[in-house]
Design a protein around this motif. Sequence first.
Motif, PDB file in Angstrom:
ATOM      1  N   LYS A 129       0.849  -1.184  -0.039  1.00 38.73           N
ATOM      2  CA  LYS A 129       0.063  -0.042  -0.059  1.00 38.73           C
ATOM      3  C   LYS A 129       0.826   1.176   0.066  1.00 38.73           C
ATOM      4  O   LYS A 129       0.475   2.213  -0.573  1.00 38.73           O
ATOM      5  N   TRP A 136      -1.107   6.482   4.167  1.00 37.00           N
ATOM      6  CA  TRP A 136      -2.096   5.626   3.535  1.00 37.00           C
ATOM      7  C   TRP A 136      -2.103   4.618   3.845  1.00 37.00           C
ATOM      8  O   TRP A 136      -3.118   3.526   4.292  1.00 37.00           O
ATOM      9  N   TYR A 170      -4.682   1.834   5.792  1.00 35.45           N
ATOM     10  CA  TYR A 170      -5.128   0.532   5.569  1.00 35.45           C
ATOM     11  C   TYR A 170      -4.849  -0.579   6.647  1.00 35.45           C
ATOM     12  O   TYR A 170      -5.642  -1.555   6.953  1.00 35.45           O
ATOM     13  N   LYS A 197      -7.219  -3.640   9.071  1.00 37.74           N
ATOM     14  CA  LYS A 197      -7.169  -4.994   9.124  1.00 37.74           C
ATOM     15  C   LYS A 197      -7.895  -5.826   9.782  1.00 37.74           C
ATOM     16  O   LYS A 197      -8.257  -5.224  11.132  1.00 37.74           O
TER      17      LYS A 197
END
Length: 384
Positions: A47, A269, A273, A277
């Motif tokens: 990512k 970013w 992400y 999770k």
Amino acid sequence: MKPTNSVLSGLPTTVFTVMSALAAEHNALNLGQGFSDDNGPDDVRAKAAEAMEKSNQYPPMMGLAELRKAVAANGKRFFNVDVDWTEVMVTSGGTESLAACLLGLIEPGDEVIVFEPFYDSYLPMIRRAGGIPKIVRLMPPLWELPREDLAAAFSPKTKLMILNTPMNPCSKVFRRDELDFIADLAQKNDIYVICDEVYDHLVYDGQRHVSLITLPGMRERCLRLGSAGKTFSLTGWKVGYVSACPALLGPVSKAHQFLTFTTPPNLQWAVAYGLEKDDAYFYGYRDSLQRRRDMLARGLSDIGFKVLPSQGTIFVTADFADFGFKGDDVAFCHDMTVKAGVTAIPVSAFYEGKGPDHFVRFAFCKKESYLEAALERLAKYYKR
Ligand code: PMP
Ligand code: GLN
């Protein structure tokens, strides 16, 4: 020549840097400074790489909204911390969060209560901000909270306390009754608490991390700190966050805007992400660390160390008093690095003045093969 800053000029280089350099010089296996020998989760790294293709200019000063939302949601999901995402600010690591909180809250002459042993940035940064540290000492092997000493440390000048749970280096996780006691004193004495919770996800044996900010009456007094470095084993990224009510976060953000202003956007970013999770990631990582903790602790005991319980963090403390070594923990760590080829951190480095002198801290956030190799080296040297 005029003198440079009196707090910082005389300081030694941090023990983590000193011991990592010694390890490198002697090709020692480094169980000192707390970092992993792997690369962090593949998908989180992917990512970051993807985001680097499109996001490379100043992000917002408070951090990307996506990351601030992810921090708030993760705190709610795992620790029942209720903060709005606008009450979260992104910083360059927990270290910057600490500095920004201290600079943003302390007036010269304010007293700040800290528990010893402490992470090494606390005292210099309190002093640089004009504060006066009031130290409350916890001692091995039990690391019990000395309630009378704590109560006696307060004065009308007390502004702040720093509470680190799970606690580096002693791996203590504060119990609910201890937190209740602290919360009660904080309210009676009308103070703020910087809650250094960078190891919040790393609590073992079915115990739970409780954040002081969730206790009755503490929501407006606490600033809760976290770090992606610890949660994802990405220590070099230096992505941290602080959550607090607007009255506290406001001045802290004013310090942050002139310390770093922002943190690399691609890393933000990726951490956003990562924090989203599944539960399985967080519990899986915790469980894998617990297995490695057990492996290292068992190995160290077999070699003759007295290993203290590690309830959380990535560290285990061991007592070498039975080795008959002539010298203190600093000398022991030096000798172990140079002669056994394994590095640890002397626990006295986390104390000001004379601390306990026969305990060392080992980091277990390494691959099992690395820990095995370290244990083999230690066995060879100490079981002669
Ligand atoms: N607080 C504690 C207790 C720590 O052990 C660390 C370790 N690095 C930090 C804060 C700083 O975290 P970061 O690496 O995100 O700056
Ligand atoms: N917190 C890490 C540790 O205790 C090291 C942080 C640092 O090196 N500045 O090992």
